[in-house]
Design an enzyme around this catalytic site. Structure first.
Site, mmCIF file in Angstrom:
data_model
loop_
_atom_site.group_PDB
_atom_site.id
_atom_site.type_symbol
_atom_site.label_atom_id
_atom_site.label_comp_id
_atom_site.label_asym_id
_atom_site.label_seq_id
_atom_site.Cartn_x
_atom_site.Cartn_y
_atom_site.Cartn_z
ATOM 1 N N ASP A 115 -6.245 -4.803 -2.408
ATOM 2 C CA ASP A 115 -7.645 -4.795 -1.939
ATOM 3 C C ASP A 115 -8.472 -6.019 -2.326
ATOM 4 O O ASP A 115 -9.673 -5.894 -2.597
ATOM 5 C CB ASP A 115 -8.359 -3.521 -2.419
ATOM 6 N N LYS B 49 -3.058 0.193 4.205
ATOM 7 C CA LYS B 49 -3.139 1.555 3.659
ATOM 8 C C LYS B 49 -4.473 2.165 4.054
ATOM 9 O O LYS B 49 -5.415 1.442 4.364
ATOM 10 C CB LYS B 49 -3.004 1.529 2.134
ATOM 11 N N CYS C 70 -7.890 2.162 -6.938
ATOM 12 C CA CYS C 70 -6.689 1.894 -6.140
ATOM 13 C C CYS C 70 -5.533 1.359 -6.988
ATOM 14 O O CYS C 70 -4.373 1.681 -6.708
ATOM 15 C CB CYS C 70 -7.017 0.947 -4.986
#
Ligand code: ZN
Length: 176
Positions: free
Chosen positions: A8, A90, A123
């Protein structure tokens, strides 16, 4: 075989909808790790949020972010994927959930994963959980992950170490 997993590091998470000023310090470290991994022939994998435009489960909590196909869902320019890197989209916190990641790592004989990116306690943590459940040896450079607050970051690292046996290390140790 090792894989560097970059989680991310997207425009929305660094400077956009969910901007995190603390993410700035990890950018050069992740770049160093990526350059070293490419030079060593290790896998470099971007685990990127790529949400549906509407109704994705996380939006109730975080609001819309990292919508697939938008600039916010692109890797920040400083860390742009290079030829030979892999990008695995994702839609949940974990990079493994409902994605191609485990198959990709298995196909390349990966045993060790280095987790970097955002956020230490969200995450990264959920990806670490699934890396642990799937039997990978896990390394987390403390200067290669970040969170919204120091507390979230420090407690996040502690959890990864205590619960998943992650090796908490540094960028310099990993590229040495
Ligand atoms: Zn998300």
């Amino acid at each position: 075989m090792k894989a560097l997993i970059i989680i991310d590091m997207l425009n929305d998470f660094v400077t956009g909808e969910l901007a995190c000023e603390r993410a700035q310090r990890i950018i050069p470290n992740i770049r160093r790790l990526a350059e070293a991994a490419r030079a060593a022939g290790d896998l470099v994998v971007f685990s990127n949020d790529a949400h549906l435009a509407e109704g994705d489960a996380e939006f109730k909590i975080w609001g819309p972010h990292a919508i697939a196909g938008t600039p916010g869902a692109q890797v920040i320019p400083e860390l742009a994927p290079q030829p030979g890197d892999f990008v695995v989209p994702k839609r949940r916190y974990s990079g493994f959930y409902g994605t191609d990641l485990n198959l990709l790592l298995q196909e390349h004989g990966v045993k060790d994963v280095i987790l970097t990116g955002l956020h230490t306690n969200i995450c990264v943590r959920h990806t670490c959980n699934d890396a642990f459940l799937n039997g990978y040896t896990i390394f987390v450079p403390e200067d290669g992950v970040e969170a919204f607050t120091e507390k979230d970051h420090v407690e996040g690292l502690d959890y990864l170490k205590r619960v998943y046996g992650a090796h908490i290390t540094t960028t310099s140790e990993l590229v040495a």
